[in-house]
Design a protein around this motif. Structure first.
Motif, PDB file in Angstrom:
ATOM      1  N   ARG A  27      82.617  44.158  53.271  1.00  0.00           N
ATOM      2  CA  ARG A  27      83.753  44.273  54.396  1.00  0.00           C
ATOM      3  C   ARG A  27      84.889  44.975  53.938  1.00  0.00           C
ATOM      4  NH1 ARG A  27      86.785  39.221  57.719  1.00  0.00           N
ATOM      5  NH2 ARG A  27      87.818  40.630  59.020  1.00  0.00           N
ATOM      6  N   TRP A  50      91.050  48.796  60.682  1.00  0.00           N
ATOM      7  CA  TRP A  50      89.685  48.027  60.913  1.00  0.00           C
ATOM      8  C   TRP A  50      89.430  47.843  62.526  1.00  0.00           C
ATOM      9  CZ3 TRP A  50      88.651  43.507  63.343  1.00  0.00           C
ATOM     10  CH2 TRP A  50      87.443  42.671  62.960  1.00  0.00           C
ATOM     11  N   SER A  51      90.355  47.695  63.228  1.00  0.00           N
ATOM     12  CA  SER A  51      89.990  47.678  64.594  1.00  0.00           C
ATOM     13  C   SER A  51      89.699  48.648  65.140  1.00  0.00           C
ATOM     14  CB  SER A  51      91.091  46.801  65.341  1.00  0.00           C
ATOM     15  OG  SER A  51      92.141  47.680  65.540  1.00  0.00           O
ATOM     16  N   ARG A  69      84.429  54.187  63.665  1.00  0.00           N
ATOM     17  CA  ARG A  69      83.865  53.287  63.031  1.00  0.00           C
ATOM     18  C   ARG A  69      83.031  52.158  63.953  1.00  0.00           C
ATOM     19  NH1 ARG A  69      88.142  50.242  59.509  1.00  0.00           N
ATOM     20  NH2 ARG A  69      86.385  49.285  58.830  1.00  0.00           N
ATOM     21  N   ASN A  71      81.958  48.645  63.078  1.00  0.00           N
ATOM     22  CA  ASN A  71      82.050  47.545  62.221  1.00  0.00           C
ATOM     23  C   ASN A  71      80.687  46.711  62.136  1.00  0.00           C
ATOM     24  OD1 ASN A  71      84.729  48.213  61.494  1.00  0.00           O
ATOM     25  ND2 ASN A  71      85.642  46.700  62.809  1.00  0.00           N
ATOM     26  N   SER A  74      78.927  48.512  59.640  1.00  0.00           N
ATOM     27  CA  SER A  74      79.622  48.654  58.355  1.00  0.00           C
ATOM     28  C   SER A  74      80.091  50.368  58.130  1.00  0.00           C
ATOM     29  CB  SER A  74      79.411  47.879  57.035  1.00  0.00           C
ATOM     30  OG  SER A  74      79.434  46.436  57.351  1.00  0.00           O
TER      31      SER A  74
END
Length: 121
Positions: A27, A50-51, A69, A71, A74
């Protein structure tokens, strides 16, 4: 320790496109792309929170590069369009282990080994 592995570099003609990918083994929060041309210092290119709600770009790539991205995978991507010889560099993926969104070279906690992008004229 999170490992970052870049892929997607290569040789492209001016005006062409490439998409870089960077897979993280764990992470991470803010992720970014930096680049280093021969004889020059490493410089910021693009970053994403990140969001995914916040993205930042260097003026030199704004309007041509897009960072995104996934998530669930990853993975962070860098879509590079309208490439010029000035974009030739080793591109490094980097990431932070803190949720605070900072995009400087010194703020990154993890680095990939880099992938070479060469743009011919």
């Amino acid at each position: 320790q999170v490992q970052l592995v870049e892929s997607g570099g290569g040789l492209v003609q001016a005006g062409g496109s490439l998409r870089l990918s960077c897979a993280a083994s764990g992470r991470t929060f803010t992720m970014g792309w930096f680049r280093q041309a021969p004889g020059k210092e490493r410089e910021f290119a693009a970053a994403i929170s990140w969001s995914g709600a916040t993205t930042d770009y260097a003026d030199s790539v704004k309007g041509r590069f897009t960072i995104s991205r996934d998530n669930a995978k990853s993975t962070v991507y860098l879509q590079m369009n309208s490439l010029t010889p000035e974009d030739t560099a080793v591109y490094y993926c980097a990431a932070r282990k803190s949720v605070v969104h900072v995009t400087t070279v010194d703020s990154m906690d993890y680095w990939g080994k880099g992938t070479l992008v060469t743009v011919s004229s």
